[in-house]
Design an enzyme around this catalytic site. Sequence first.
Site, mmCIF file in Angstrom:
data_model
loop_
_atom_site.group_PDB
_atom_site.id
_atom_site.type_symbol
_atom_site.label_atom_id
_atom_site.label_comp_id
_atom_site.label_asym_id
_atom_site.label_seq_id
_atom_site.Cartn_x
_atom_site.Cartn_y
_atom_site.Cartn_z
ATOM 1 N N LYS A 214 1.072 -9.399 -1.572
ATOM 2 C CA LYS A 214 0.547 -8.527 -2.636
ATOM 3 C C LYS A 214 1.617 -7.469 -3.067
ATOM 4 O O LYS A 214 1.996 -6.584 -1.989
ATOM 5 C CB LYS A 214 -0.813 -7.798 -2.131
ATOM 6 C CG LYS A 214 -1.397 -6.900 -3.201
ATOM 7 C CD LYS A 214 -2.862 -6.369 -2.720
ATOM 8 C CE LYS A 214 -3.450 -5.711 -3.843
ATOM 9 N NZ LYS A 214 -4.860 -5.467 -3.132
ATOM 10 N N SER B 16 0.856 -1.265 -0.044
ATOM 11 C CA SER B 16 0.115 0.015 0.007
ATOM 12 C C SER B 16 1.029 1.127 -0.051
ATOM 13 O O SER B 16 1.904 1.318 0.783
ATOM 14 C CB SER B 16 -1.023 0.008 1.280
ATOM 15 O OG SER B 16 -1.519 1.422 1.413
#
Length: 361
Positions: free
Chosen positions: A216, A175
């Site tokens: 991720k 993120s």
Amino acid sequence: MTPALASRLMPLARLMDPERAHGWSLRALAAGLAGRDRGAEDPILATEALGLRFRNPIGLAAGFDKNGAAILPLMRLGFGLVEAGTATPRPQEGNPRPRLFRLSEDRAVINRMGMNNRGLDAFAARLAALPRPLPAVLGANVGINKEGAVPERDYPALYAAVAETADYVTFNVSSPNTPGLRDLQGEAQLAAILAATAATAATRATLKRQPPLLVKIAPDLAEDALPALIETCVAAGVAGLIVSNTTISRPDTLRSRHAPETGGLSGPPLFALSTAVLARTFRLAQGRLVLIGAGGVGSPEQAYAKIRAGAALVQLYAALAYEGPALVPRLKRGLAELLRRDGFRSVAEAVGVDAREGVAA
């Protein structure tokens, strides 16, 4: 209410502030107001990956349901997998508002939410309370707090907390809205986190299940950083990668006045970049990792392109916010038609066919 009717109400939601509209959508979903996809699943879409069976490869990406408040209603829309989160060890408010922006002219979104969520305890309790069996595969996306984090302590504890209730677990190390988080994609730091997680799982006698672990990654990784990241994950026994998170880049094609806002960009402007990184990851991984393609998927053709670029499964987010629940059955119908058009008998047969030929590079 049917998904088609719920989708026709989406223009009303777009009259609201984006974050307020998102909260309204989640409450409507939790109340069952979005209906369900009652169509039969096309057998050509059934697939296996991560040691799990999926009724179809279309998934909802993390970030839509951060707290796991509407997992079952989301699954009933027809998704083959739903990934909830990101959950952090402790609750956190996230960044100051405004922090979510619609780029309507670009069908895109910029967010700098800062992983706002109610914390791991509440998240794990919601997952545990879900009635089994679930109609779709459940993923749990976890990450660290903005303050007071110790990654080698926190990620193993997060994994252990959801291991009994999630079908797979994703470590969010990409993120752009938590300072320093993307640094954890570095070879040494990621290896230390994964080693600590493996050691914790091996020594916890109470950990009866060890679901597949995914990482991720960002689409903005330096080109020379990707091979080391892949080898680190393979060596640590990671099952797969999600390619990719949002981007901090800003294509010249953006038209919205919100384009200069800081945060992660998602939606169609991310598609080409994320798909190119996906194809390169597929070639480098050489079948050793399962790949989930995310970033800019909003049509059957885009979902198909992700699969042909190397994705065994596909995730979306921004397109659902714009088009509503009717998008999911439309994607499935269209994807099935494309597979049959090109002579494939299954999703698995199409995985990576363009990446092998260099088409998606």
